[in-house]
Scaffold this motif. Structure first.
Motif, PDB file in Angstrom:
ATOM      1  N   ASP A 147      -1.460  14.313  12.147  1.00  0.00           N
ATOM      2  CA  ASP A 147      -1.637  12.909  11.795  1.00  0.00           C
ATOM      3  C   ASP A 147      -0.613  12.420  10.776  1.00  0.00           C
ATOM      4  OD1 ASP A 147      -3.794  12.570  13.475  1.00  0.00           O
ATOM      5  OD2 ASP A 147      -5.265  13.050  11.918  1.00  0.00           O
ATOM      6  N   SER A 148       0.371  13.242  10.445  1.00  0.00           N
ATOM      7  CA  SER A 148       1.313  12.883   9.386  1.00  0.00           C
ATOM      8  C   SER A 148       2.074  11.589   9.691  1.00  0.00           C
ATOM      9  CB  SER A 148       2.294  14.023   9.122  1.00  0.00           C
ATOM     10  OG  SER A 148       3.087  14.253  10.270  1.00  0.00           O
ATOM     11  N   TRP A 149       2.305  11.292  10.953  1.00  0.00           N
ATOM     12  CA  TRP A 149       3.012  10.070  11.332  1.00  0.00           C
ATOM     13  C   TRP A 149       2.263   8.815  10.901  1.00  0.00           C
ATOM     14  CZ3 TRP A 149       0.621   6.548  14.492  1.00  0.00           C
ATOM     15  CH2 TRP A 149      -0.523   6.987  15.168  1.00  0.00           C
ATOM     16  N   LYS A 150       0.936   8.925  10.732  1.00  0.00           N
ATOM     17  CA  LYS A 150       0.138   7.773  10.310  1.00  0.00           C
ATOM     18  C   LYS A 150       0.296   7.475   8.816  1.00  0.00           C
ATOM     19  CE  LYS A 150      -3.687   8.828  13.454  1.00  0.00           C
ATOM     20  NZ  LYS A 150      -5.130   9.158  13.477  1.00  0.00           N
ATOM     21  N   GLY A 151       0.859   8.413   8.078  1.00  0.00           N
ATOM     22  CA  GLY A 151       0.864   8.334   6.628  1.00  0.00           C
ATOM     23  C   GLY A 151       1.972   7.518   5.991  1.00  0.00           C
ATOM     24  N   VAL A 152       2.915   6.988   6.769  1.00  0.00           N
ATOM     25  CA  VAL A 152       4.026   6.232   6.187  1.00  0.00           C
ATOM     26  C   VAL A 152       4.170   4.897   6.900  1.00  0.00           C
ATOM     27  CG1 VAL A 152       6.496   6.197   5.697  1.00  0.00           C
ATOM     28  CG2 VAL A 152       5.249   8.354   5.602  1.00  0.00           C
ATOM     29  N   ARG A 153       4.226   3.835   6.115  1.00  0.00           N
ATOM     30  CA  ARG A 153       4.500   2.495   6.637  1.00  0.00           C
ATOM     31  C   ARG A 153       5.673   1.926   5.858  1.00  0.00           C
ATOM     32  NH1 ARG A 153      -1.469   1.146   5.641  1.00  0.00           N
ATOM     33  NH2 ARG A 153      -2.412   2.549   7.133  1.00  0.00           N
ATOM     34  N   SER A 154       6.447   1.069   6.491  1.00  0.00           N
ATOM     35  CA  SER A 154       7.618   0.473   5.845  1.00  0.00           C
ATOM     36  C   SER A 154       7.652  -1.025   6.092  1.00  0.00           C
ATOM     37  CB  SER A 154       8.909   1.100   6.389  1.00  0.00           C
ATOM     38  OG  SER A 154       8.931   2.469   6.120  1.00  0.00           O
ATOM     39  N   GLY A 155       8.309  -1.731   5.199  1.00  0.00           N
ATOM     40  CA  GLY A 155       8.452  -3.170   5.364  1.00  0.00           C
ATOM     41  C   GLY A 155       9.392  -3.734   4.324  1.00  0.00           C
ATOM     42  N   GLN A 156       9.304  -5.029   4.141  1.00  0.00           N
ATOM     43  CA  GLN A 156      10.136  -5.711   3.156  1.00  0.00           C
ATOM     44  C   GLN A 156       9.306  -6.733   2.403  1.00  0.00           C
ATOM     45  OE1 GLN A 156      13.204  -7.486   5.494  1.00  0.00           O
ATOM     46  NE2 GLN A 156      11.875  -9.041   6.343  1.00  0.00           N
ATOM     47  N   ALA A 157       9.770  -7.070   1.220  1.00  0.00           N
ATOM     48  CA  ALA A 157       9.062  -8.047   0.394  1.00  0.00           C
ATOM     49  C   ALA A 157      10.072  -8.913  -0.344  1.00  0.00           C
ATOM     50  CB  ALA A 157       8.147  -7.346  -0.615  1.00  0.00           C
ATOM     51  N   VAL A 158       9.705 -10.164  -0.561  1.00  0.00           N
ATOM     52  CA  VAL A 158      10.483 -11.087  -1.383  1.00  0.00           C
ATOM     53  C   VAL A 158       9.560 -11.569  -2.486  1.00  0.00           C
ATOM     54  CG1 VAL A 158      11.715 -13.279  -1.483  1.00  0.00           C
ATOM     55  CG2 VAL A 158      11.944 -11.821   0.528  1.00  0.00           C
ATOM     56  N   PHE A 159       9.949 -11.321  -3.727  1.00  0.00           N
ATOM     57  CA  PHE A 159       9.165 -11.735  -4.886  1.00  0.00           C
ATOM     58  C   PHE A 159       9.844 -12.921  -5.549  1.00  0.00           C
ATOM     59  CE2 PHE A 159       8.377  -7.229  -4.331  1.00  0.00           C
ATOM     60  CZ  PHE A 159       6.996  -7.134  -4.457  1.00  0.00           C
ATOM     61  N   THR A 160       9.038 -13.928  -5.928  1.00  0.00           N
ATOM     62  CA  THR A 160       9.521 -15.088  -6.665  1.00  0.00           C
ATOM     63  C   THR A 160       8.588 -15.330  -7.845  1.00  0.00           C
ATOM     64  OG1 THR A 160       8.229 -16.652  -5.341  1.00  0.00           O
ATOM     65  CG2 THR A 160      10.468 -16.159  -4.574  1.00  0.00           C
ATOM     66  N   THR A 205      -2.816   6.787  -2.400  1.00  0.00           N
ATOM     67  CA  THR A 205      -1.736   6.032  -1.782  1.00  0.00           C
ATOM     68  C   THR A 205      -0.744   5.580  -2.838  1.00  0.00           C
ATOM     69  OG1 THR A 205      -3.316   5.203  -0.156  1.00  0.00           O
ATOM     70  CG2 THR A 205      -1.256   4.029  -0.313  1.00  0.00           C
ATOM     71  N   MET A 206       0.541   5.576  -2.465  1.00  0.00           N
ATOM     72  CA  MET A 206       1.614   5.054  -3.308  1.00  0.00           C
ATOM     73  C   MET A 206       2.514   4.177  -2.457  1.00  0.00           C
ATOM     74  SD  MET A 206       3.100   8.110  -5.558  1.00  0.00           S
ATOM     75  CE  MET A 206       2.134   9.579  -5.709  1.00  0.00           C
ATOM     76  N   THR A 207       3.121   3.175  -3.105  1.00  0.00           N
ATOM     77  CA  THR A 207       4.119   2.344  -2.445  1.00  0.00           C
ATOM     78  C   THR A 207       5.344   2.287  -3.334  1.00  0.00           C
ATOM     79  OG1 THR A 207       2.344   0.970  -1.523  1.00  0.00           O
ATOM     80  CG2 THR A 207       4.579   0.115  -1.374  1.00  0.00           C
ATOM     81  N   ALA A 216      12.972  -3.414   0.034  1.00  0.00           N
ATOM     82  CA  ALA A 216      12.341  -2.658   1.115  1.00  0.00           C
ATOM     83  C   ALA A 216      11.249  -1.811   0.478  1.00  0.00           C
ATOM     84  CB  ALA A 216      13.368  -1.771   1.813  1.00  0.00           C
ATOM     85  N   TRP A 217      10.175  -1.540   1.225  1.00  0.00           N
ATOM     86  CA  TRP A 217       9.095  -0.725   0.673  1.00  0.00           C
ATOM     87  C   TRP A 217       8.645   0.334   1.674  1.00  0.00           C
ATOM     88  CZ3 TRP A 217       4.700  -0.912   3.591  1.00  0.00           C
ATOM     89  CH2 TRP A 217       4.427  -2.080   4.308  1.00  0.00           C
ATOM     90  N   HIS A 218       8.126   1.422   1.126  1.00  0.00           N
ATOM     91  CA  HIS A 218       7.503   2.494   1.905  1.00  0.00           C
ATOM     92  C   HIS A 218       6.151   2.798   1.285  1.00  0.00           C
ATOM     93  CE1 HIS A 218      11.054   3.447   4.246  1.00  0.00           C
ATOM     94  NE2 HIS A 218      11.745   3.397   3.133  1.00  0.00           N
ATOM     95  N   LEU A 219       5.088   2.681   2.065  1.00  0.00           N
ATOM     96  CA  LEU A 219       3.745   3.031   1.626  1.00  0.00           C
ATOM     97  C   LEU A 219       3.431   4.403   2.202  1.00  0.00           C
ATOM     98  CD1 LEU A 219       0.580   0.984   1.415  1.00  0.00           C
ATOM     99  CD2 LEU A 219       0.536   2.991   2.873  1.00  0.00           C
TER     100      LEU A 219
END
Length: 168
Positions: free
Chosen positions: A147-160, A113-115, A135-138
């Motif tokens: 099953d390829s549709w299961k292999g990508v997730r996306s979201g957002q992150a705020v780092f402080t 896995t990579m993000t 924004a991130w993509h895992l």
């Protein structure tokens, strides 16, 4: 010596589309004390924490290069309600930063896995703090095309620089 830093929020150039909503993100609304020099995105080296209390440590390499490590507590905290550094999923990161725009990829040690993260560093002069919003993509291995549709997730992150109140 510490002092309060005040002013307006600095805005950087966007490298990647993103949608950020204040209602989704929870972090302390406090005025931060900062060192004598003003808050800046010039050097992001050191530890950062996202809204799920994962920890990233950046080190500047040559030129625009970033290196570091990432410890994610997402699965541990969601399952057990707490986390310790021994329970973290760990990964190595490599990336780039230019001005306020940055991108980096984490290769996780325990899975195929990579993000990848792409975003900007922002200075909140009123609070004297710095945030990285990305924004991130895992992407994880899938053995069949069906099953390829299961292999990508996306979201957002705020780092402080300070740990945040986790929101699950």
């Amino acid at each position: 010596m510490f002092k309060m830093v005040q002013g307006a929020i600095g805005v950087g150039k966007m490298l990647f589309f993103s949608v950020f909503t204040a209602g989704f993100l929870r972090y302390p609304n406090v005025n931060a004390l900062v060192a004598d020099k003003p808050a800046s995105c010039d050097d992001i080296s050191g530890k950062w924490y996202n809204q799920l209390n994962s920890e990233v440590e950046f080190r500047h390499g040559n030129g625009f290069q970033l290196h570091g490590t990432y410890g994610s507590y997402v699965n541990t905290a969601q399952t057990h309600g707490n986390s310790s550094s021994a329970d973290a999923t760990r990964g190595r990161l490599i990336g780039f930063i230019k001005d306020t725009a940055l991108g980096f990829t984490v290769v996780w040690d325990t899975s195929s896995t990579m993000t990848s993260y792409t975003g900007n560093c922002y200075v909140d002069h009123e609070r004297g703090t710095v945030q990285i919003r990305a924004a991130w993509h895992l992407v994880e291995r899938q053995d069949s095309l069906a099953d390829s549709w299961k292999g990508v997730r996306s979201g957002q992150a705020v780092f402080t620089r300070q740990r945040q109140q986790a929101c699950f």
